[in-house]
Write a protein that holds these residues in place. Structure first.
Motif, mmCIF file in Angstrom:
data_model
loop_
_atom_site.group_PDB
_atom_site.id
_atom_site.type_symbol
_atom_site.label_atom_id
_atom_site.label_comp_id
_atom_site.label_asym_id
_atom_site.label_seq_id
_atom_site.Cartn_x
_atom_site.Cartn_y
_atom_site.Cartn_z
ATOM 1 N N LYS A 1 -2.899 0.001 11.188
ATOM 2 C CA LYS A 1 -4.110 -0.918 10.845
ATOM 3 C C LYS A 1 -4.042 -1.770 9.315
ATOM 4 O O LYS A 1 -4.699 -2.524 9.249
ATOM 5 N N SER A 2 -3.038 -1.386 8.636
ATOM 6 C CA SER A 2 -2.914 -1.985 7.268
ATOM 7 C C SER A 2 -2.208 -3.415 7.374
ATOM 8 O O SER A 2 -1.446 -3.595 8.168
ATOM 9 N N ARG A 3 -3.118 -4.327 6.587
ATOM 10 C CA ARG A 3 -2.353 -5.793 6.333
ATOM 11 C C ARG A 3 -1.263 -5.839 5.471
ATOM 12 O O ARG A 3 -0.786 -6.888 5.461
ATOM 13 N N ALA B 1 -8.989 0.958 2.484
ATOM 14 C CA ALA B 1 -7.900 0.531 1.404
ATOM 15 C C ALA B 1 -8.227 -0.858 1.172
ATOM 16 O O ALA B 1 -8.228 -1.534 0.174
ATOM 17 N N GLN B 2 -8.228 -1.531 2.410
ATOM 18 C CA GLN B 2 -8.403 -3.044 2.301
ATOM 19 C C GLN B 2 -9.527 -3.366 1.783
ATOM 20 O O GLN B 2 -9.785 -4.528 0.712
ATOM 21 N N VAL C 1 3.562 -0.814 4.200
ATOM 22 C CA VAL C 1 3.186 0.644 3.636
ATOM 23 C C VAL C 1 4.406 1.651 3.251
ATOM 24 O O VAL C 1 5.435 1.302 3.820
ATOM 25 N N ILE D 1 -2.542 4.669 9.439
ATOM 26 C CA ILE D 1 -2.747 3.895 8.143
ATOM 27 C C ILE D 1 -1.730 2.606 8.717
ATOM 28 O O ILE D 1 -1.894 1.381 8.577
ATOM 29 N N GLU D 2 -0.513 2.673 8.994
ATOM 30 C CA GLU D 2 0.368 1.631 9.306
ATOM 31 C C GLU D 2 -0.018 0.691 10.424
ATOM 32 O O GLU D 2 0.343 -0.573 10.306
ATOM 33 N N LEU E 1 1.097 -1.322 0.003
ATOM 34 C CA LEU E 1 -0.122 -0.026 -0.033
ATOM 35 C C LEU E 1 0.874 1.313 -0.101
ATOM 36 O O LEU E 1 1.751 1.536 0.860
ATOM 37 N N HIS F 1 -6.760 5.013 10.655
ATOM 38 C CA HIS F 1 -7.215 3.649 10.830
ATOM 39 C C HIS F 1 -8.480 3.363 9.829
ATOM 40 O O HIS F 1 -8.501 2.294 9.170
ATOM 41 N N ALA G 1 -7.235 2.941 6.292
ATOM 42 C CA ALA G 1 -6.506 1.513 6.193
ATOM 43 C C ALA G 1 -7.369 0.597 5.779
ATOM 44 O O ALA G 1 -7.307 -0.203 4.999
#
Length: 331
Positions: free
Chosen positions: A73-75, A281-282, A78, A70-71, A48, A275, A278
């Motif tokens: 919560k992102s899977r 985005a998912q 980043v 974002i970082e 991402l 959050h 993120a």
């Protein structure tokens, strides 16, 4: 626009959060994050990228806090990319593909404008903007910086349960859709929304003067984020003067207005906003909720002005004060 948040002063921003991508001349060079244990092979799901304007304070800290959210919560790993004037969409497309980027979160107007020219196979989520012109909308989803009127009116009724009407002056070019949503939100809270159109500064001033003249103790004024009707040089001083002299409270979608005299204001909780971006985005990557559209901000903090509250006869005790994130005048 983006609001300077008092709490950011107390939150250290690590320099590396803002240097994961850097631009040299016309070429974008991604920092090597393998040593930080963050990079994954593109075949495992890609990565991402976050595009954000390369600006000074206070915006740098604000974007850094969103990226931190974002970082966390992102899977996906980043990659944060500061964007400057020389960064072109063609070069960015090449670098994103090379890095296995599948989805981009574009922050701020510059980020949205650049993301609008990316290849369609890259999903785009937007944040840090009030709205998106149709010419730049492609198939974007995301979260606006405009607080949801439902939250604004809920806070208003909790502080002033006897208020029956909300006055707002707006430019339909900027906020027609917001006012439609606000009418429904007002009904949910037993409020009547008195919305007056103004397409330029002169008509906005006239509408405010007329509204204050006819207002009474059942009324409160709402200042949305509107570049035409909430102008800082002449409109805000008019509102401050009339609100104070007539005892008609106003509330706002701008943090700084609470400092200047608004009874309260809602402003972005940047970490929580990160959050939400993120998670959006998912969803965009998986194809869920991929329809175009930017939702109103629900990740908010609350600022209150105790001097204004006291002036209109509202006593906010110490226990109640603890429910606010920022208090003015500052203790």
């Amino acid at each position: 626009m983006l609001q300077n948040q008092k709490q950011l002063v107390h939150t250290p921003v690590m320099a590396q959060d803002l240097r994961m991508g850097r631009q040299y001349g016309e070429y974008l060079v991604f920092a090597d994050v393998a040593g930080q244990g963050r990079r994954q092979d593109a075949s495992s799901g890609g990565s991402l990228a976050v595009l954000y304007p390369d600006m000074g304070e206070p915006y740098r800290s604000i974007f850094a806090k969103i990226i931190e959210g974002i970082e966390s919560k992102s899977r996906l790993p980043v990659i944060s990319i500061p964007i400057g004037q020389k960064l072109e969409a063609g070069e960015l497309n090449t670098q994103l593909k090379r890095s296995g980027v599948k989805v981009v979160i574009a922050l701020g107007r510059q980020g949205v404008k650049l993301a609008n020219n990316l290849d369609r196979e890259i999903a785009v989520v937007v944040g840090g903007v009030l709205n998106i012109p149709e010419s730049e909308s492609r198939s974007m989803t995301g979260v606006s910086l405009m607080p949801d009127p439902v939250l604004l009116f809920s806070r208003l009724k909790s502080l002033l349960p006897n208020v029956k009407r909300v006055i707002v002056v707006y430019d339909p070019k900027n906020n027609e859709s917001l006012i439609k949503l606000a009418r429904d939100a007002a009904k949910q809270h037993g409020l009547e929304l008195l919305a007056y159109e103004a397409r330029d500064l002169a008509s906005a001033a006239h509408q405010y003067e007329a509204a204050f003249t006819s207002a009474d103790k059942r009324d409160a004024l709402w200042l949305p984020q509107d570049s035409t009707t909430v102008e800082e040089g002449s409109i805000l001083p008019l509102v401050l003067r009339e609100s104070w002299s007539r005892g008609i409270p106003f509330f706002s979608s701008s943090f700084l207005h609470a400092k200047k005299g608004a009874l309260f204001a809602l402003y972005p909780n940047n970490l929580e906003l990160g959050h939400s971006l993120a998670m959006a985005a998912q969803s965009a990557l998986s194809g869920d909720g991929r329809k175009s559209g930017v939702s109103l901000l629900r990740e908010v903090l609350v600022a209150v002005n105790l001097r204004t509250a006291s002036h209109i006869g509202l006593n906010i005790d110490y226990q109640s004060q603890r429910s606010f994130d920022s208090i003015f005048p500052e203790p």
